[in-house]
Design a protein around this motif. Structure first.
Motif, PDB file in Angstrom:
ATOM      1  N   ILE A  37       0.843  -1.182   0.000  1.00  0.00           N
ATOM      2  CA  ILE A  37       0.000   0.000   0.000  1.00  0.00           C
ATOM      3  C   ILE A  37       0.881   1.237   0.000  1.00  0.00           C
ATOM      4  CG2 ILE A  37      -0.214  -0.049   2.525  1.00  0.00           C
ATOM      5  CD1 ILE A  37      -2.937   1.342   2.149  1.00  0.00           C
ATOM      6  N   SER A  38       0.513   2.234  -0.786  1.00  0.00           N
ATOM      7  CA  SER A  38       1.198   3.533  -0.724  1.00  0.00           C
ATOM      8  C   SER A  38       0.209   4.563  -0.183  1.00  0.00           C
ATOM      9  CB  SER A  38       1.699   3.955  -2.107  1.00  0.00           C
ATOM     10  OG  SER A  38       0.645   3.961  -3.047  1.00  0.00           O
ATOM     11  N   ILE A  39       0.708   5.421   0.716  1.00  0.00           N
ATOM     12  CA  ILE A  39      -0.150   6.387   1.397  1.00  0.00           C
ATOM     13  C   ILE A  39       0.502   7.761   1.350  1.00  0.00           C
ATOM     14  CG2 ILE A  39      -1.325   6.979   3.554  1.00  0.00           C
ATOM     15  CD1 ILE A  39      -1.287   4.146   4.392  1.00  0.00           C
ATOM     16  N   GLU A  40      -0.298   8.786   1.120  1.00  0.00           N
ATOM     17  CA  GLU A  40       0.183  10.170   1.126  1.00  0.00           C
ATOM     18  C   GLU A  40       0.648  10.569   2.523  1.00  0.00           C
ATOM     19  OE1 GLU A  40      -0.176  14.125   2.531  1.00  0.00           O
ATOM     20  OE2 GLU A  40      -1.825  12.738   2.847  1.00  0.00           O
ATOM     21  N   THR A  41       1.814  11.203   2.591  1.00  0.00           N
ATOM     22  CA  THR A  41       2.257  11.750   3.882  1.00  0.00           C
ATOM     23  C   THR A  41       2.973  13.085   3.760  1.00  0.00           C
ATOM     24  OG1 THR A  41       4.289  10.465   3.706  1.00  0.00           O
ATOM     25  CG2 THR A  41       2.542   9.534   5.050  1.00  0.00           C
ATOM     26  N   SER A  42       3.312  13.541   2.573  1.00  0.00           N
ATOM     27  CA  SER A  42       4.233  14.670   2.487  1.00  0.00           C
ATOM     28  C   SER A  42       3.636  15.973   2.995  1.00  0.00           C
ATOM     29  CB  SER A  42       4.734  14.855   1.050  1.00  0.00           C
ATOM     30  OG  SER A  42       3.689  15.208   0.191  1.00  0.00           O
ATOM     31  N   ARG A  43       2.383  16.273   2.637  1.00  0.00           N
ATOM     32  CA  ARG A  43       1.802  17.539   3.108  1.00  0.00           C
ATOM     33  C   ARG A  43       1.521  17.513   4.602  1.00  0.00           C
ATOM     34  NH1 ARG A  43      -1.889  21.463  -0.579  1.00  0.00           N
ATOM     35  NH2 ARG A  43      -0.540  21.499  -2.387  1.00  0.00           N
ATOM     36  N   SER A  44       1.307  16.336   5.142  1.00  0.00           N
ATOM     37  CA  SER A  44       1.101  16.246   6.581  1.00  0.00           C
ATOM     38  C   SER A  44       2.433  16.084   7.311  1.00  0.00           C
ATOM     39  CB  SER A  44       0.177  15.069   6.915  1.00  0.00           C
ATOM     40  OG  SER A  44       0.687  13.871   6.388  1.00  0.00           O
ATOM     41  N   HIS A  45       3.521  16.287   6.546  1.00  0.00           N
ATOM     42  CA  HIS A  45       4.862  16.311   7.125  1.00  0.00           C
ATOM     43  C   HIS A  45       5.173  15.047   7.927  1.00  0.00           C
ATOM     44  CE1 HIS A  45       4.865  20.422   5.738  1.00  0.00           C
ATOM     45  NE2 HIS A  45       3.794  20.655   6.444  1.00  0.00           N
ATOM     46  N   GLY A  46       4.743  13.930   7.385  1.00  0.00           N
ATOM     47  CA  GLY A  46       5.082  12.648   7.980  1.00  0.00           C
ATOM     48  C   GLY A  46       4.341  12.306   9.250  1.00  0.00           C
ATOM     49  N   GLU A  47       3.233  13.042   9.548  1.00  0.00           N
ATOM     50  CA  GLU A  47       2.549  12.801  10.820  1.00  0.00           C
ATOM     51  C   GLU A  47       1.980  11.390  10.921  1.00  0.00           C
ATOM     52  OE1 GLU A  47      -0.221  15.999  10.928  1.00  0.00           O
ATOM     53  OE2 GLU A  47       1.364  17.497  10.964  1.00  0.00           O
ATOM     54  N   LEU A  48       1.628  10.794   9.785  1.00  0.00           N
ATOM     55  CA  LEU A  48       1.097   9.435   9.817  1.00  0.00           C
ATOM     56  C   LEU A  48       2.123   8.460  10.376  1.00  0.00           C
ATOM     57  CD1 LEU A  48      -1.207   7.496   9.073  1.00  0.00           C
ATOM     58  CD2 LEU A  48      -0.198   7.297   6.803  1.00  0.00           C
ATOM     59  N   ILE A  49       3.399   8.780  10.191  1.00  0.00           N
ATOM     60  CA  ILE A  49       4.458   7.887  10.657  1.00  0.00           C
ATOM     61  C   ILE A  49       4.316   7.633  12.159  1.00  0.00           C
ATOM     62  CG2 ILE A  49       6.959   7.690  10.971  1.00  0.00           C
ATOM     63  CD1 ILE A  49       7.203   9.338   8.329  1.00  0.00           C
ATOM     64  N   VAL A  50       3.859   8.632  12.886  1.00  0.00           N
ATOM     65  CA  VAL A  50       3.707   8.490  14.337  1.00  0.00           C
ATOM     66  C   VAL A  50       2.768   7.336  14.666  1.00  0.00           C
ATOM     67  CG1 VAL A  50       2.912   9.651  16.439  1.00  0.00           C
ATOM     68  CG2 VAL A  50       4.192  10.930  14.701  1.00  0.00           C
ATOM     69  N   SER A  51       1.767   7.110  13.798  1.00  0.00           N
ATOM     70  CA  SER A  51       0.797   6.047  14.064  1.00  0.00           C
ATOM     71  C   SER A  51       1.463   4.685  14.131  1.00  0.00           C
ATOM     72  CB  SER A  51      -0.270   6.025  12.963  1.00  0.00           C
ATOM     73  OG  SER A  51      -0.936   7.258  12.913  1.00  0.00           O
ATOM     74  N   PHE A  52       2.517   4.500  13.347  1.00  0.00           N
ATOM     75  CA  PHE A  52       3.168   3.193  13.310  1.00  0.00           C
ATOM     76  C   PHE A  52       4.069   2.965  14.507  1.00  0.00           C
ATOM     77  CE2 PHE A  52       2.184   4.172   8.834  1.00  0.00           C
ATOM     78  CZ  PHE A  52       1.378   3.075   8.562  1.00  0.00           C
ATOM     79  N   GLU A  53       4.254   3.969  15.332  1.00  0.00           N
ATOM     80  CA  GLU A  53       4.995   3.777  16.571  1.00  0.00           C
ATOM     81  C   GLU A  53       4.170   2.972  17.563  1.00  0.00           C
ATOM     82  OE1 GLU A  53       5.931   7.729  17.739  1.00  0.00           O
ATOM     83  OE2 GLU A  53       7.511   7.990  16.232  1.00  0.00           O
ATOM     84  N   ASP A  54       2.830   3.058  17.418  1.00  0.00           N
ATOM     85  CA  ASP A  54       1.933   2.365  18.336  1.00  0.00           C
ATOM     86  C   ASP A  54       1.199   1.197  17.691  1.00  0.00           C
ATOM     87  OD1 ASP A  54       2.480   4.310  20.344  1.00  0.00           O
ATOM     88  OD2 ASP A  54       1.084   5.669  19.346  1.00  0.00           O
ATOM     89  N   GLN A  55       1.203   1.131  16.355  1.00  0.00           N
ATOM     90  CA  GLN A  55       0.460   0.087  15.658  1.00  0.00           C
ATOM     91  C   GLN A  55       1.392  -0.639  14.682  1.00  0.00           C
ATOM     92  OE1 GLN A  55      -3.689   1.357  14.510  1.00  0.00           O
ATOM     93  NE2 GLN A  55      -2.839   3.384  14.845  1.00  0.00           N
ATOM     94  N   VAL A  56       1.244  -1.937  14.620  1.00  0.00           N
ATOM     95  CA  VAL A  56       2.089  -2.749  13.746  1.00  0.00           C
ATOM     96  C   VAL A  56       1.422  -2.865  12.374  1.00  0.00           C
ATOM     97  CG1 VAL A  56       3.065  -5.038  13.369  1.00  0.00           C
ATOM     98  CG2 VAL A  56       3.054  -4.035  15.674  1.00  0.00           C
ATOM     99  N   TYR A  57       2.205  -2.612  11.323  1.00  0.00           N
ATOM    100  CA  TYR A  57       1.720  -2.869   9.970  1.00  0.00           C
ATOM    101  C   TYR A  57       2.675  -3.864   9.330  1.00  0.00           C
ATOM    102  CZ  TYR A  57      -0.466  -2.299   5.462  1.00  0.00           C
ATOM    103  OH  TYR A  57      -1.135  -2.548   4.294  1.00  0.00           O
ATOM    104  N   ASP A  58       2.147  -5.017   8.927  1.00  0.00           N
ATOM    105  CA  ASP A  58       3.016  -6.136   8.553  1.00  0.00           C
ATOM    106  C   ASP A  58       3.008  -6.452   7.065  1.00  0.00           C
ATOM    107  OD1 ASP A  58       0.444  -7.055   8.345  1.00  0.00           O
ATOM    108  OD2 ASP A  58       0.733  -8.863   9.555  1.00  0.00           O
ATOM    109  N   LYS A  59       2.664  -5.483   6.238  1.00  0.00           N
ATOM    110  CA  LYS A  59       2.666  -5.699   4.786  1.00  0.00           C
ATOM    111  C   LYS A  59       3.486  -4.599   4.127  1.00  0.00           C
ATOM    112  CE  LYS A  59      -1.819  -8.028   4.947  1.00  0.00           C
ATOM    113  NZ  LYS A  59      -2.055  -7.857   6.380  1.00  0.00           N
ATOM    114  N   GLY A  60       3.701  -4.729   2.812  1.00  0.00           N
ATOM    115  CA  GLY A  60       4.485  -3.724   2.115  1.00  0.00           C
ATOM    116  C   GLY A  60       3.820  -2.359   2.160  1.00  0.00           C
TER     117      GLY A  60
END
Length: 772
Positions: A676-699
Motif C-alpha cells: 500500500i502507498s499512502i500520502e504523507t508529504s503535506r502532513s509532514h510525515g505525521e502518519l508515521i507516528v501512528s506506526f509507533e503504536d500500531q504494527v503494519y506487517d505488509k508492504g
C-alpha cells in the motif's frame, strides 16, 4: 398529503447554503490558471472573479431564492479564506499580516513556493472536496479584513440583494485545523472570539439580517467535553450582536447532542434531513424546537444529482411544521451546492429518461422555488411540479436498468471467493523470488503528465478527426517515451502512464455497464482542479477488458515489472454520483465483481503486479463513529472481492491519499494488499507516528514528496522522510514513491522530482547497507 391537510405555509421562504464557484463553463478554473501562468495580471483576475460572483448571485435572485448566500465564493478555498482573514499565515511563508493578506501569499499557502511547502490539504468531512488545513501552531490571530462584509456590500450595491453572509463557525474552524494539542482547543476558540465578534458586529452595523454560521463538525462524533466551549462561544457572540440572526448551519449528517445544541443562543438551526438517516427528524419530533427558533430544513439533496420527490419532501415539511410553524421554517438544500454540477442545460447527449431524473445546482434552486410557490402561494403550475417530480422519480426507480436485488447479490457472493488463497507471509516469499527487487524499491503511483498535446489528441479522436489506429499509435508513442524515461532515471517498478485516460473514475465508468456521463457535469475537487464524476444509474457489470492493451504493450518494452493500474470499487463509488435507490454497499460489490474480471484479464496477459487504487476509501467513512465499522467492513470486503482470485505470485498494490488514516490501519491491513502507498508529504510525515503504536506487517510506501505543488523538494528532504519512516517500519517492506499520480505536473517537474526521489532512495539503501 392532500392540500386541505397542509399547514398554513404563507410564511415559508427558501434559502441556499452555497453555490458552485466554477462557473457554467469552468470560467473560474480557467481564470485562475491563466493568472498562475502569467497570462493575466491580478487586476484582470479580480475583474473576472467579480463578474462570476455577480452572475451566480443574479441567477439565484432570478430563481426567487429568499435568502441568497454571499461570501461562499472563494479564489481557492473557504477555510483558507478564513485563515487569512484572521491572519493565520504559517511562519515559513515569512509574512506578518498587516491588513489584507496579498494574493501571492494566499496562493503560496495553498500551492507552496520556493523554500516553503504548501499547507496540508485534506477532505472536507466525508466529501471529495479538499480544503487547506489551517495551521495553528504558534498562531497569533489578528483581524486583517472582513471578507463576509465585502461580499454583502457588493451584492447589495450591485444587485440590490439583501444577502446572507456565510462564515465558518469558530468551533469547526479550530476542530478542522492542525498544530495544537486537543487540550488547547477551548483556549484557541476563545482567542478567535474577538475576531468573530468584530466580523459579526460590522455585519450587524450594516443592517445584515441573517448570517449563516457553518458548524459541520457538530454532525461528527465530537467529544462531549467540547459542548461547554461551544456554548460559551455562542453565548459570547450572541451577547455581542443580540440583534443579528445567526443560523447555526450543520450538514452531511445528524446533529450530535441535539437537546443541548438546539438550545444554543442562536436564532436559527440548520439541519440536514437528507443524509441524516432519519435521525434529525426523530430529534425534532421527539424534542421539538425551542420557541421562536427558526428551522433551516435541508430537504433538497445538495450532494447528489438526483431529482427530489417533492411530494415526499412536502410530507416531511408537514411533519416538521407540526413541531413548530411554517413561519419558522426555511426550505433549503441539505448542504452547499458546491458539491454538484452547475446546470443540466449543457447536457444534450444523456438519455431523456435519465435527464428527467436529474437535478444539478440550478435545477435544485428550481425545486426550492417550486416548493415555496406551491406551498406558500398554492401556485397551480408549482403544485403540478410536485406531482411531476414524484412521477419522474418513481418511473426511473422502476427502470429496466435497475433489476438486481440485495438477495441476488447475496446469492452471487455465496458462490464467489472473497479472499486470497495464500496468506501474505507466504505470498511475500513467492513474489520476491519472482521479482527480485532491491531494498526500498522505487515506483510511481500511476499517471504521468497529461500535456496539452495528449489532451488535443484525445479530443481529435473523440471528435472522429483521428482514427482508432492513429490514436493507438499516438498513445503507444507516449508510453514508450515514458518507459524509456523511467528506465533512464532508474525506477524499479514502472507504469505505463495512463495517457489514454481522462480521469481515473470516468475512464472505467465509460467501459462498464450501468454508468452514464455528462458533457459538463464538473465539480471542484481542490483549487482549480475540477472533476466530472460519472453517474451510476443502474446495475454495474463488466463488458470487456479495459486496460490490458496499454499495460501489456508497456510490459513488452521492458524487462522491469510494469504495474497494471485500476481504480478500486469503493473509490469509483465515492467519486461518482451513485444511485440512491439501493444501499451503497450493494453498488460497491457490483463494482468489485466487475473489476475482478479486469484483474483476471491483466493477470492472464502476463501482468504480475496490479495496483487497485483506493484513494477515496477514507472519505466515505461515516461521520458518526458508531456507523464507521459497518462501512469499513463492506469497503474492505469489496476490495478483497476484487483481488481474491489472483495467483499468489501476483503482487497486488493499492494507494490512498489525503485523509486521516490513523484510526483505520487495521482495516487497511485487512484489505490484504501486498503493498500500500499512502500520502504523507503535506502532513509532514505525521502518519508515521501512528506506526509507533500500531504494527503494519505488509508492504508500504509513504509518499516522499507532494505532487500537488509545483515545488520540487531536494534529496535531503526526501531522504529525511524515508529515514524517519524506517525508524518504525521494516526496511524489507518499505517502498519509495511520490504521494500521488503525476498527471497534473509538467514533464520537466516530474523528471526532476523523480530523479531526486531515486537518488534519495539510493542514499537510504547505502545507509542501510552500512548499518547492516
Amino acid at each position: 398529503m392532500s392540500m386541505n391537510k397542509w399547514p398554513e405555509w404563507s410564511g415559508l421562504i427558501s434559502s441556499n447554503l452555497g453555490y458552485p464557484r466554477i462557473g457554467g463553463s469552468r470560467e473560474w478554473k480557467k481564470a485562475l490558471e491563466r493568472f498562475w501562468n502569467g497570462s493575466i495580471d491580478e487586476s484582470e483576475l479580480h475583474v473576472e472573479m467579480k463578474r462570476l460572483r455577480l452572475e451566480h448571485l443574479r441567477k439565484q435572485q432570478d430563481k426567487g431564492i429568499g435568502l441568497i448566500p454571499v461570501g461562499d465564493f472563494s479564489y481557492y478555498d473557504h477555510m483558507l479564506d478564513t485563515s487569512v482573514m484572521f491572519g493565520l499565515v504559517p511562519e515559513r511563508f515569512n509574512y506578518q499580516p498587516a491588513g489584507p493578506v496579498p494574493l501571492s501569499v494566499y496562493f503560496a499557502i495553498a500551492r507552496g513556493q520556493k523554500g516553503a511547502t504548501a499547507s496540508e490539504m485534506t477532505k472536507w468531512l466525508n466529501t471529495n472536496y479538499h480544503y487547506i488545513v489551517p495551521e495553528l501552531a504558534n498562531a497569533a490571530p489578528v483581524f486583517t479584513e472582513n471578507k463576509p462584509l465585502q461580499a454583502y456590500l457588493e451584492a447589495k450595491q450591485e444587485l440590490g440583494i439583501e444577502g446572507k453572509p456565510v462564515i465558518i463557525g469558530p468551533y469547526s474552524f479550530v476542530a478542522l485545523s492542525k498544530g495544537y494539542d486537543r487540550k488547547e482547543l477551548a483556549a484557541i476558540v476563545r482567542s478567535l472570539l474577538p475576531l468573530y465578534t468584530r466580523v459579526l458586529s460590522e455585519l450587524a452595523a450594516e443592517g445584515v439580517q441573517w448570517v449563516q454560521v457553518d458548524e459541520p463538525v457538530l454532525t461528527t462524533s465530537f467529544p462531549a467535553e467540547d459542548l461547554d466551549i461551544i456554548q460559551e462561544a455562542y453565548e459570547t457572540l450572541n451577547q455581542a450582536v443580540p440583534g443579528l440572526n445567526m443560523m447555526l448551519q450543520t450538514y452531511f449528517g445528524s446533529l450530535e447532542h441535539y437537546k443541548r445544541l438546539s438550545t444554543l443562543p442562536v436564532q436559527g438551526l440548520g439541519l440536514d434531513f437528507v443524509h441524516d438517516h432519519g435521525e434529525n427528524l426523530q430529534h425534532v419530533l421527539q424534542h421539538g424546537l425551542p420557541t421562536g427558533k427558526t428551522l433551516g430544513a435541508g430537504v433538497i439533496d445538495g450532494r447528489n444529482i438526483w431529482r427530489s420527490d417533492l411530494k415526499a419532501v412536502t410530507a416531511l415539511l408537514s411533519q416538521l411544521a407540526e413541531q413548530t410553524s411554517a413561519a419558522q421554517l426555511i426550505v433549503q438544500p441539505s448542504c452547499s451546492l458546491l458539491h454538484v454540477p452547475v446546470s443540466l442545460k449543457a447536457e444534450q447527449t444523456l438519455d431523456t429518461e435519465l435527464v428527467h431524473a436529474l437535478a444539478f445546482a440550478d435545477e435544485k434552486l428550481k425545486e426550492l422555488a417550486a416548493l415555496t410557490a406551491a406551498l406558500g402561494k398554492r401556485n397551480p403550475s408549482a403544485l403540478a411540479q410536485l406531482e411531476q417530480s414524484a412521477e419522474a422519480v418513481a418511473r426511473f426507480n422502476s427502470s429496466s436498468a435497475r433489476v438486481q436485488t440485495a438477495a441476488d447479490m447475496a446469492a452471487l457472493l455465496d458462490r464467489e471467493p472473497q479472499s486470497r488463497s495464500v496468506p501474505f507471509a507466504q505470498r511475500r516469499v513467492i513474489q520476491q523470488e519472482k521479482l527480485n527487487l532491491p531494498p526500498l524499491p522505487t515506483t510511481t503511483i500511476g499517471s504521468f503528465p497529461q500535456t496539452a498535446e495528449i489532451r488535443k489528441a484525445r479530443l481529435q479522436y473523440r471528435k472522429g478527426e483521428w482514427s482508432a489506429e492513429q490514436y493507438r499509435t499516438f498513445i503507444q508513442q507516449q508510453i514508450k517515451e515514458w518507459i524509456d524515461i523511467q528506465e533512464e532515471i532508474g525506477i524499479d517498478v514502472l507504469v505505463h502512464g495512463e495517457f489514454e485516460r481522462t480521469d481515473m473514475v470516468e475512464f472505467f465508468g465509460e467501459k462498464l455497464k450501468g454508468f452514464a456521463f455528462t458533457q459538463n457535469g464538473w465539480v471542484q475537487s481542490y483549487g482549480s482542479r475540477c472533476v466530472k464524476p460519472p453517474i451510476i444509474y443502474g446495475d454495474v457489470s463488466f463488458a470487456q477488458p479495459m486496460t490490458v492493451e496499454e499495460t501489456a504493450f508497456a510490459q513488452s518494452l521492458t524487462s522491469r515489472p510494469v504495474k497494471g493500474m485500476l481504480t478500486g470499487p469503493v473509490t469509483i463509488l465515492n467519486w461518482s454520483f451513485e444511485r440512491n435507490d439501493i444501499p451503497r454497499s450493494q453498488v460497491a460489490l457490483q463494482l468489485a465483481l466487475a473489476l475482478r474480471a479486469e484483474v483476471e484479464a491483466l493477470e492472464q496477459a502476463g501482468i504480475g503486479m496490479i495496483q487497485v487504487d483506493e484513494p477515496a476509501i477514507r472519505e466515505g467513512l461515516p461521520l458518526k463513529k458508531e456507523q464507521q465499522q459497518a462501512y469499513l467492513d463492506w469497503a474492505v470486503q469489496a476490495f478483497r472481492v476484487t483481488t481474491a482470485t489472483v495467483k499468489p505470485a501476483t503482487q497486488i498494490h493499492t494507494h490512498m491519499c489525503y485523509a486521516e488514516f490513523q484510526h483505520m490501519i487495521q482495516s487497511i491491513s485487512d484489505m490484504d494488499a501486498d503493498v500500500i502507498s499512502i500520502e504523507t508529504s503535506r502532513s509532514h510525515g505525521e502518519l508515521i507516528v501512528s506506526f509507533e503504536d500500531q504494527v503494519y506487517d505488509k508492504g508500504i510506501g509513504l509518499g516522499v514528496y507532494d505532487i500537488h505543488s509545483p515545488r520540487i523538494p531536494d534529496v535531503s528532504e526526501m531522504l529525511n522522510m524515508i529515514q524517519r519512516a524506517l525508524r518504525v517500519l521494516p526496511s524489507d517492506l518499505f517502498w519509495v514513491n511520490p504521494d500521488c499520480g503525476l498527471k497534473t505536473r509538467t514533464k520537466e517537474e516530474s523528471i526532476a522530482a523523480l530523479r531526486q526521489m531515486v537518488e534519495a532512495a539510493q542514499a537510504a539503501r547505502d545507509a542501510l547497507a552500512v548499518s547492516n
